[in-house]
Structure formats: C-alpha cells, structure tokens
Motif scaffolding. Structure first.
Motif, PDB file in Angstrom:
ATOM      1  N   ILE A 114       0.832  -1.200   0.000  1.00 10.00           N
ATOM      2  CA  ILE A 114       0.000   0.000   0.000  1.00 10.00           C
ATOM      3  C   ILE A 114       0.870   1.255   0.000  1.00 10.00           C
ATOM      4  CG2 ILE A 114      -1.658   1.315   1.414  1.00 10.00           C
ATOM      5  CD1 ILE A 114      -2.538  -1.586   2.390  1.00 10.00           C
ATOM      6  N   ARG A 115       1.982   1.171   0.693  1.00 14.05           N
ATOM      7  CA  ARG A 115       2.850   2.353   0.848  1.00 14.05           C
ATOM      8  C   ARG A 115       4.264   1.848   1.109  1.00 14.05           C
ATOM      9  NH1 ARG A 115       1.071   6.578   5.540  1.00 14.05           N
ATOM     10  NH2 ARG A 115       3.011   7.704   5.787  1.00 14.05           N
ATOM     11  N   PRO A 116       5.290   2.408   0.469  1.00 11.18           N
ATOM     12  CA  PRO A 116       6.649   1.888   0.650  1.00 11.18           C
ATOM     13  C   PRO A 116       7.066   1.909   2.131  1.00 11.18           C
ATOM     14  CG  PRO A 116       6.598   3.579  -1.048  1.00 11.18           C
ATOM     15  CD  PRO A 116       5.251   3.570  -0.413  1.00 11.18           C
ATOM     16  N   ILE A 117       7.526   0.762   2.604  1.00 15.97           N
ATOM     17  CA  ILE A 117       7.989   0.658   4.001  1.00 15.97           C
ATOM     18  C   ILE A 117       9.282  -0.137   3.998  1.00 15.97           C
ATOM     19  CG2 ILE A 117       7.528  -0.303   6.299  1.00 15.97           C
ATOM     20  CD1 ILE A 117       4.577  -0.294   5.567  1.00 15.97           C
ATOM     21  N   LYS A 118      10.302   0.386   4.626  1.00 15.89           N
ATOM     22  CA  LYS A 118      11.539  -0.381   4.798  1.00 15.89           C
ATOM     23  C   LYS A 118      11.962  -0.376   6.264  1.00 15.89           C
ATOM     24  CE  LYS A 118      14.733  -0.484   1.612  1.00 15.89           C
ATOM     25  NZ  LYS A 118      15.886  -0.234   0.734  1.00 15.89           N
ATOM     26  N   SER A 119      11.952   0.777   6.905  1.00 17.85           N
ATOM     27  CA  SER A 119      12.381   0.851   8.314  1.00 17.85           C
ATOM     28  C   SER A 119      11.165   0.838   9.234  1.00 17.85           C
ATOM     29  CB  SER A 119      13.190   2.135   8.529  1.00 17.85           C
ATOM     30  OG  SER A 119      12.468   3.260   8.076  1.00 17.85           O
ATOM     31  N   ILE A 120      11.166  -0.154  10.147  1.00 17.30           N
ATOM     32  CA  ILE A 120      10.027  -0.320  11.065  1.00 17.30           C
ATOM     33  C   ILE A 120      10.538  -0.284  12.493  1.00 17.30           C
ATOM     34  CG2 ILE A 120       8.164  -1.851  11.810  1.00 17.30           C
ATOM     35  CD1 ILE A 120       8.121  -3.026   9.005  1.00 17.30           C
ATOM     36  N   LEU A 121      10.041   0.659  13.270  1.00 19.23           N
ATOM     37  CA  LEU A 121      10.392   0.747  14.689  1.00 19.23           C
ATOM     38  C   LEU A 121       9.368  -0.061  15.497  1.00 19.23           C
ATOM     39  CD1 LEU A 121      12.089   3.154  16.702  1.00 19.23           C
ATOM     40  CD2 LEU A 121       9.696   3.196  17.350  1.00 19.23           C
ATOM     41  N   VAL A 122       9.883  -0.861  16.429  1.00 20.26           N
ATOM     42  CA  VAL A 122       9.008  -1.662  17.292  1.00 20.26           C
ATOM     43  C   VAL A 122       9.046  -1.059  18.688  1.00 20.26           C
ATOM     44  CG1 VAL A 122       8.594  -3.956  18.264  1.00 20.26           C
ATOM     45  CG2 VAL A 122       9.509  -3.733  15.928  1.00 20.26           C
ATOM     46  N   THR A 123       7.872  -0.701  19.209  1.00 21.02           N
ATOM     47  CA  THR A 123       7.850  -0.130  20.553  1.00 21.02           C
ATOM     48  C   THR A 123       6.572  -0.533  21.284  1.00 21.02           C
ATOM     49  OG1 THR A 123       8.268   1.880  21.829  1.00 21.02           O
ATOM     50  CG2 THR A 123       6.830   2.106  19.906  1.00 21.02           C
ATOM     51  N   SER A 124       6.440  -0.045  22.517  1.00 18.80           N
ATOM     52  CA  SER A 124       5.234  -0.297  23.307  1.00 18.80           C
ATOM     53  C   SER A 124       5.187   0.750  24.407  1.00 18.80           C
ATOM     54  CB  SER A 124       5.267  -1.709  23.907  1.00 18.80           C
ATOM     55  OG  SER A 124       6.175  -1.766  24.986  1.00 18.80           O
ATOM     56  N   GLY A 125       4.157   0.692  25.233  1.00 22.23           N
ATOM     57  CA  GLY A 125       4.016   1.698  26.279  1.00 22.23           C
ATOM     58  C   GLY A 125       5.037   1.528  27.386  1.00 22.23           C
ATOM     59  N   LEU A 126       5.238   0.290  27.830  1.00 19.20           N
ATOM     60  CA  LEU A 126       6.017   0.030  29.042  1.00 19.20           C
ATOM     61  C   LEU A 126       7.087  -1.037  28.806  1.00 19.20           C
ATOM     62  CD1 LEU A 126       3.010  -0.028  31.549  1.00 19.20           C
ATOM     63  CD2 LEU A 126       4.684   1.815  31.220  1.00 19.20           C
ATOM     64  N   PRO A 127       8.016  -1.185  29.758  1.00 13.91           N
ATOM     65  CA  PRO A 127       9.008  -2.261  29.637  1.00 13.91           C
ATOM     66  C   PRO A 127       8.356  -3.634  29.741  1.00 13.91           C
ATOM     67  CG  PRO A 127       9.655  -0.660  31.326  1.00 13.91           C
ATOM     68  CD  PRO A 127       8.245  -0.347  30.941  1.00 13.91           C
ATOM     69  N   GLN A 128       9.065  -4.635  29.277  1.00  8.92           N
ATOM     70  CA  GLN A 128       8.711  -6.048  29.480  1.00  8.92           C
ATOM     71  C   GLN A 128       7.473  -6.500  28.706  1.00  8.92           C
ATOM     72  OE1 GLN A 128      10.353  -8.510  31.712  1.00  8.92           O
ATOM     73  NE2 GLN A 128      11.936  -7.030  31.289  1.00  8.92           N
ATOM     74  N   GLU A 129       7.100  -5.747  27.676  1.00 10.68           N
ATOM     75  CA  GLU A 129       5.907  -6.150  26.921  1.00 10.68           C
ATOM     76  C   GLU A 129       6.267  -7.017  25.713  1.00 10.68           C
ATOM     77  OE1 GLU A 129       2.531  -2.891  27.795  1.00 10.68           O
ATOM     78  OE2 GLU A 129       4.274  -2.052  26.799  1.00 10.68           O
ATOM     79  N   GLY A 130       7.571  -7.119  25.418  1.00 12.03           N
ATOM     80  CA  GLY A 130       7.990  -8.014  24.353  1.00 12.03           C
ATOM     81  C   GLY A 130       8.548  -7.329  23.118  1.00 12.03           C
ATOM     82  N   LYS A 131       8.954  -6.074  23.229  1.00 12.99           N
ATOM     83  CA  LYS A 131       9.495  -5.347  22.068  1.00 12.99           C
ATOM     84  C   LYS A 131      10.721  -6.036  21.482  1.00 12.99           C
ATOM     85  CE  LYS A 131       9.822  -1.792  24.803  1.00 12.99           C
ATOM     86  NZ  LYS A 131       8.942  -2.274  25.880  1.00 12.99           N
ATOM     87  N   SER A 132      11.662  -6.400  22.368  1.00 16.11           N
ATOM     88  CA  SER A 132      12.911  -6.989  21.867  1.00 16.11           C
ATOM     89  C   SER A 132      12.649  -8.390  21.313  1.00 16.11           C
ATOM     90  CB  SER A 132      13.946  -7.051  22.995  1.00 16.11           C
ATOM     91  OG  SER A 132      14.155  -5.752  23.505  1.00 16.11           O
ATOM     92  N   PHE A 133      11.765  -9.125  21.962  1.00 13.39           N
ATOM     93  CA  PHE A 133      11.391 -10.457  21.484  1.00 13.39           C
ATOM     94  C   PHE A 133      10.758 -10.366  20.091  1.00 13.39           C
ATOM     95  CE2 PHE A 133       8.021 -13.686  21.133  1.00 13.39           C
ATOM     96  CZ  PHE A 133       8.721 -14.850  21.375  1.00 13.39           C
TER      97      PHE A 133
END
Ligand SMILES: Nc1ncnc2c1ncn2[C@@H]1O[C@H](COP(=O)(O)OP(=O)(O)O)[C@@H](O)[C@H]1O
Ligand SMILES: [Mg+2]
Length: 317
Positions: A114-133
């Motif tokens: 739908i729209r060019p995407i290459k760089s995707i940031l993964v985040t969440s509200g708080l620590p320990q929610e699984g961002k790094s996983f």
C-alpha cells in the motif's frame, strides 16, 4: 502455546487510526509465561558502561560489495554469535511460533504494497511487553526469504538486550554512532559462518546484519533526537530490504518517539493479560505523528488447535 493475532492494519485502518479508532491487529505466541514487573523509574537507570571493543576480525568472504554511497559492507566484522535459541523461535524451521511470525510478516508485506515501508520501529508503552522479542524474531522471519537482506538495530540505548538474544557484543553500537564516535561500518556486525553447512538458521543468519545499542546511558534522550539517526537510515537503506529497530518504551522516556520520526512505520506491542488498554492507547497517542502500522498482541495463551494436532501448520518454508 498461544496464537498470534493479525498485527498490521491495511489501508483503511490508517484512516481509522487518524480517527483514534486503533484496533489490536496482530499476535504472537507465548513461548513461556513471564511477568511484566519492570518499574518506570528503574527503566531510566543507565546500565554500566560495557568494556570497549575494537572492530577487528574482518572477513570479506562472501560479503556484498559496496554499492556506493559511502558504506562498505565487506568491512563488516563477522563475530561468533551464540544465539539464545529458546528466545528466538523464528529461527526454527517449523512450529506454531514460526507460523505466527510468518503471519505477521505477511501483514507487513501487505502494508508495504500500500505504501513503501523499509524501516520499522518496534515499541510499546512500558518495559517487558515483548518489544525486543518481537523485533528480533520479526527480523529473523523477514531474513528467511532468500536474498532478503535485513538490518536489525537495537535502538534501546538504555536497556539494550538484543545482543543478549544474539549472544554477541553490545558495543560499539548505535549510541556511539549518534555521538559521532563511530562510523556506520564500525557499529555493524554479522554472524560468523558456522563450520557445519547444515547448521540450523545458517541461511537466515547470512541475510542478517546487526547494530547493537552501544551505551547511551543518560544521554540516550539527546542522542535519539540527533539528526544522525535519520542520516544512518538513509546511508544503510540502499543495502537492505528491511530495517527493524527495537526501541525503549514510549511512556517513561521519549527516545522511541524521537527515533520513530525517521522510520517509515511503527509497530506497537501489547502484552496479552498484562498491557492495560489505556497504556496501549497512550502509547499510540505518543506516536500519532508517525505511521502506526498496527498492534502486535504478544504472548497470547491459546488452547491447542486441531490444525496443530495434525501438524497442518508445520509447513516448511
Ligand atoms: N511471546 C513470548 N513468549 C515468551 N516469552 C516472552 C514473549 N515475549 C517476551 N517474552 C519474554 O519476556 C521478557 C520481556 O520481553 P522483552 O522482549 O525483553 O520486553 P521489552 O523489550 O518490551 O522490555 C523477556 O524475558 C522475553 O524473553
Ligand atoms: Mg527491550
């Protein structure tokens, strides 16, 4: 094992997002239940400085040639990664977890159509929610496709952990680049080729490059706001199909919101049974200036399915 729900929104969803009608979309397996206990104040405590490491052990064999633009990929060192396989289910050839990451990957491909995407940031509200996983396993899943070159960046310069999953050095890393102390080539690394040509995950790892967090300490907020992050992404983008950036949580600190400004899209993680709705809502609100692709609902508990029982979801890629 649980199942992962759909994680990315399609074109119509973007409009919904603008109207603040964000809906959870995507899911990932619960490999094993872990409590989310980290406190916000604790998050801001800088980690001790890691030992200095010089870039050495350069091995040009099989490295792609520089394509101009100032990045010489053949100079990226190969290091002996000691993968934490239990936390990297996407390395496996088959199984429920890899199915869920494959599903997440498909949603991302759809979003890219739908729209060019290459760089995707993964985040969440708080620590320990699984961002790094999620970010590490998503990067491996994307690297599974033949010739799909993936760069995984640990953009959490305070609580950097991706190097632990890969079993490698944590510096020099992103913080060193942003502080002007290292070049893009100096902060990148890749895995040593295993002696055994049939080693698990060998082909996947050949497609993966990694930039660890370095150590931003209490300078992380300033570093994340540096224009050098955008420059780094522009420098490396021609060499990769995907750039996945793990990051810190958006509610305690502003780093991820800063980094997101230079990324094509943002994936928000919510942890099943842990993340409260207002937290997810506030996280999305902090990122309203960015292109939110959707939510990944992480660590969903699920009863065994008939398909699993008969092994129908165990297809080989
Ligand atoms: N789906 C999952 N199944 C099992 N363990 C998980 C899952 N997601 C995260 N974890 C574990 O929970 C802990 C916190 O996850 P992590 O990715 O480090 O969170 P964050 O980066 O958001 O702080 C880690 O020990 C990680 O291995
Ligand atoms: Mg993390």
């Amino acid at each position: 094992m649980s199942r992962i729900y759909e994680a990315l929104q399609k074109a119509e969803s973007e409009r919904k997002l603008e109207r603040h009608e964000r809906e959870p979309l995507t899911p990932v397996n619960e490999v094993e239940q872990m409590p989310a206990t980290a406190a916000l104040a604790d998050y801001e405590t800088p980690l001790p400085f890691a030992e200095e490491r010089t870039v050495e052990g350069i091995d040009d064999a099989g490295a792609p040639l520089s394509m101009g633009g100032g990045l010489n990929l053949s100079s990226i060192p190969r290091l002996p990664w000691n993968l934490a396989a239990a936390r990297l289910p996407a390395l496996l050839e088959r199984g429920p977890a890899i199915e869920q990451f494959r599903s997440l990957r498909s949603r991302i491909y759809e979003a890219r159509d739908i729209r060019p995407i290459k760089s995707i940031l993964v985040t969440s509200g708080l620590p320990q929610e699984g961002k790094s996983f999620i970010s590490s396993n998503l990067a491996l899943s994307l690297a599974r496709h033949k010739n799909s070159k993936v760069l995984l960046i640990d953009g959490d310069m305070r609580r950097y952990t991706v190097h632990e999953l890969l079993g490698t050095e944590s510096d020099p890393g992103l913080a060193d680049y942003l502080a002007g102390k290292a070049t893009a080539e100096e902060i990148m690394q890749r895995a040593e080729e295993p002696d055994d040509p049939n080693a698990a995950g060998r082909a996947v790892l050949q497609n993966l490059n990694f930039i660890p967090g370095g150590n931003g300490g209490d300078k992380a907020a300033d570093l994340s706001g540096s224009a050098r992050f955008g420059e780094l992404l522009r420098t490396v983008a021609p060499y990769f199909d995907w750039i996945i950036i793990d990051s810190s949580p958006v509610l305690p600190v502003s780093d991820a919101v800063n980094l997101a400004r230079s990324c094509d899209g943002v994936l928000l993680v919510a942890r099943s049974g842990i993340t409260k709705y207002p937290v997810a809502q506030r996280a999305a609100s902090e990122l309203r200036a960015s292109n939110i692709l959707g939510f990944v609902l992480n660590a969903v508990h699920e009863a065994p399915q008939v398909g699993n029982y008969y092994g129908y979801n165990a297809s080989k890629e």
